[in-house]
Design an enzyme around this catalytic site. Structure first.
Site, mmCIF file in Angstrom:
data_model
loop_
_atom_site.group_PDB
_atom_site.id
_atom_site.type_symbol
_atom_site.label_atom_id
_atom_site.label_comp_id
_atom_site.label_asym_id
_atom_site.label_seq_id
_atom_site.Cartn_x
_atom_site.Cartn_y
_atom_site.Cartn_z
ATOM 1 N N GLU A 291 40.614 30.545 41.239
ATOM 2 C CA GLU A 291 41.202 31.946 41.637
ATOM 3 C C GLU A 291 41.340 32.197 42.953
ATOM 4 O O GLU A 291 40.526 32.391 43.852
ATOM 5 C CB GLU A 291 40.046 32.905 41.160
ATOM 6 N N GLU A 429 40.482 33.050 31.887
ATOM 7 C CA GLU A 429 39.182 34.048 31.811
ATOM 8 C C GLU A 429 39.492 35.174 31.319
ATOM 9 O O GLU A 429 40.484 35.803 31.745
ATOM 10 C CB GLU A 429 38.410 33.919 32.968
#
Length: 514
Positions: A291, A429
């Site tokens: 991320e 995710e």
């Protein structure tokens, strides 16, 4: 007891043993060795070994009733013959395919007869090194086979020293049985979040024991025929934060020297990883980061200006892996969009800014909308949203955004920007928290199931693979704070029943568009 009496008893024991051996020695049970009453399940041999070429072997199961058998691995199959003879033998043919991996593998054949069961361990030697150029499937072909996906969360990416880091955020060491349970639940791919920099020495060399442990976990998945996405996760923010700001507490633009240094380190890490796994086939994918811009409030207004730096890191990752050759020359790789945010990725990292042409590349985003339902509290301090979806509306803490139409729009943007151009997308995710609440529990349960259903259905319809986030937090399922756990790893069993039902329903309803 006299010596004479002892000798007589010894002769009787020997006679009985010889008679039993003669009776049991007639495997065909044609009566030539005498008859006997079969009252329990016995299996032989207790284990079977194959070389890399595979082949066939036979297990003989002796039981009062016809025996059945199952195998724990796709590469090891069983064929059950009819029971025959006085000795009631069921022949079970075990077939092993050629092992094209570079590691030995093990399967368990379970034989059942009535209420009894027994196991036979099947082991196969490692195969030869896969020659360069054997990966022929494109990224889109692979993506279609990966649905649905699951995360080994809070495990190999956790902070800590040495091998103990694996259980510093959750209590269970990953085993083959855990991955077997993931497969049994219906998942086809496992994302393995992993740290590397914190497991490296002063010279940047990844610890050999850590590398071996990661490889072992990857092999658990490969052995079960699952796809694997192996990444470099947060890893103490060495690049995901400090590659974009000189400080993690306040935004300070990075200079060229910092970017160059991070590129060098990123290439070094991925060269080591890629060389270790270069002979694995298309079932293994690499994801460069996790991320980027992970400190969201720090970077929230800087996505546009920082995306060109992210694109340089993505390019460096791809170059490093490709340079190692072998199957890495064709391996499908995954690059991350800015903040793995859908809107920012589609706006600032369009296909022309990706490091490779379509065919061997995927793009990664994450999806946690609406935030209150997926795990956070709103700005006013109100409790989290408990209900999601038009059919599950309630006056008590109902989601006010991010429902079906929003999700469809978001995933539609990904199709327009990437998947329609040959770049599959993974939602690395996503999660909706299962909670125990004081409100309408049935409606909340329905909301969780429906959320997971919609994610998987809408993702599949748009050429996207969704990976459920799972942290192995079973206690949270019984609390208002909630949990995204689906597989309870301690017992290798499904505990997030609403989530898994939603996943299965969504996969069944979805239609791959390409």
């Amino acid at each position: 007891m006299t010596m004479k009496t002892k000798k007589i008893l010894m002769l009787l024991v020997a006679l009985i043993a010889t008679t039993a051996f003669a009776a049991c020695g007639d495997d065909d049970g044609d009566g030539g060795g005498g008859t006997m009453t079969v009252t329990t399940l016995t299996v032989r041999p207790a284990d079977i070994t194959f070389d890399a070429n595979g082949g066939e072997n036979v297990i003989k199961a002796q039981a009062p009733v016809q025996a059945t058998a199952t195998s724990s691995a796709d590469w090891c199959t069983v064929s059950i013959g009819e029971q025959y003879g006085d000795l009631k033998i069921t022949p079970i043919t075990v077939t092993a395919t050629t092992n094209t991996t570079t590691f030995s593998r093990t399967a368990t054949v379970t034989i059942t007869a009535g209420a009894e069961s027994a196991t036979v361990t099947v082991t196969q030697a490692e195969g030869t090194i896969t020659p360069e150029g054997t990966i022929t499937k494109t990224a889109q072909q692979i993506a279609k086979e990966m649905i649905p996906g699951w995360n080994l969360g809070n495990t190999l990416e956790a902070t800590g020293n040495g091998l103990g880091a694996e259980t510093s955020w959750q209590p269970t060491k990953t085993s083959q049985a855990v991955i077997d349970a993931v497969k049994a639940a219906g998942f086809k791919a496992v994302r393995i979040p992993c740290s590397w920099d914190i497991h490296s020495d002063a010279n940047g060399e990844i610890d050999a024991q850590w590398m071996a442990r990661v490889k072992q976990v990857v092999n658990y998945c490969i052995q079960d025929g699952l796809y694997v996405v192996l990444n470099d996760h947060w890893d103490n923010g060495w690049i995901e934060v400090l590659g974009f700001s000189k400080s993690s507490s306040s935004y300070q633009a990075v200079d060229e020297a910092t970017i160059t240094s991070k590129i060098t380190r990123l290439k070094d890490l991925w060269t080591q990883i890629a060389n270790e796994f270069k002979d694995y086939d298309e079932h293994l994918l690499f994801a460069g980061l996790n991320e980027p811009f992970q400190e969201y409030t720090l970077f929230s207004t800087h996505h546009a200006e920082l995306t060109p730096i992210l694109c340089r890191y993505n390019q460096a990752f791809v170059e490093a892996v490709r340079a190692t050759g072998g199957n890495n020359a064709q391996r499908t790789l995954v690059v991350q969009g800015p903040s793995v945010n859908i809107a920012s990725s589609c706006n600032y990292m369009t296909a022309d800014k990706l490091p490779e042409a379509a065919g061997r590349l995927m793009v990664e985003v994450h999806y946690y909308d609406p935030g209150q339902f997926c795990g956070t509290f709103d700005s006013s301090g109100d409790k989290a949203f408990y209900y999601w979806g038009a059919a599950n509306h309630s006056t008590d803490h109902n989601a006010t955004y991010g429902e079906e139409a929003y999700m469809q729009s978001q995933f539609g943007q990904l199709k327009t920007t990437y998947t329609s151009l040959g770049y599959p997308v993974i939602i690395g995710e996503y999660a909706g928290l299962q909670r125990t609440i004081s409100g309408n529990q049935d409606k909340h349960n329905a909301s969780v199931k429906y959320f997971y259903q919609c994610v998987n259905e809408y993702a599949t319809n748009n050429g996207i693979v969704a990976f459920a986030w799972d942290t192995n937090d079973t206690n949270g399922l019984n609390q208002e704070g909630g949990s995204s756990t689906i597989i309870g790893r301690a017992n290798c069993a499904v505990v997030g029943n609403n989530a898994i039902e939603g996943v299965k329903a969504g996969v069944a309803a979805g239609k791959w568009p390409f």
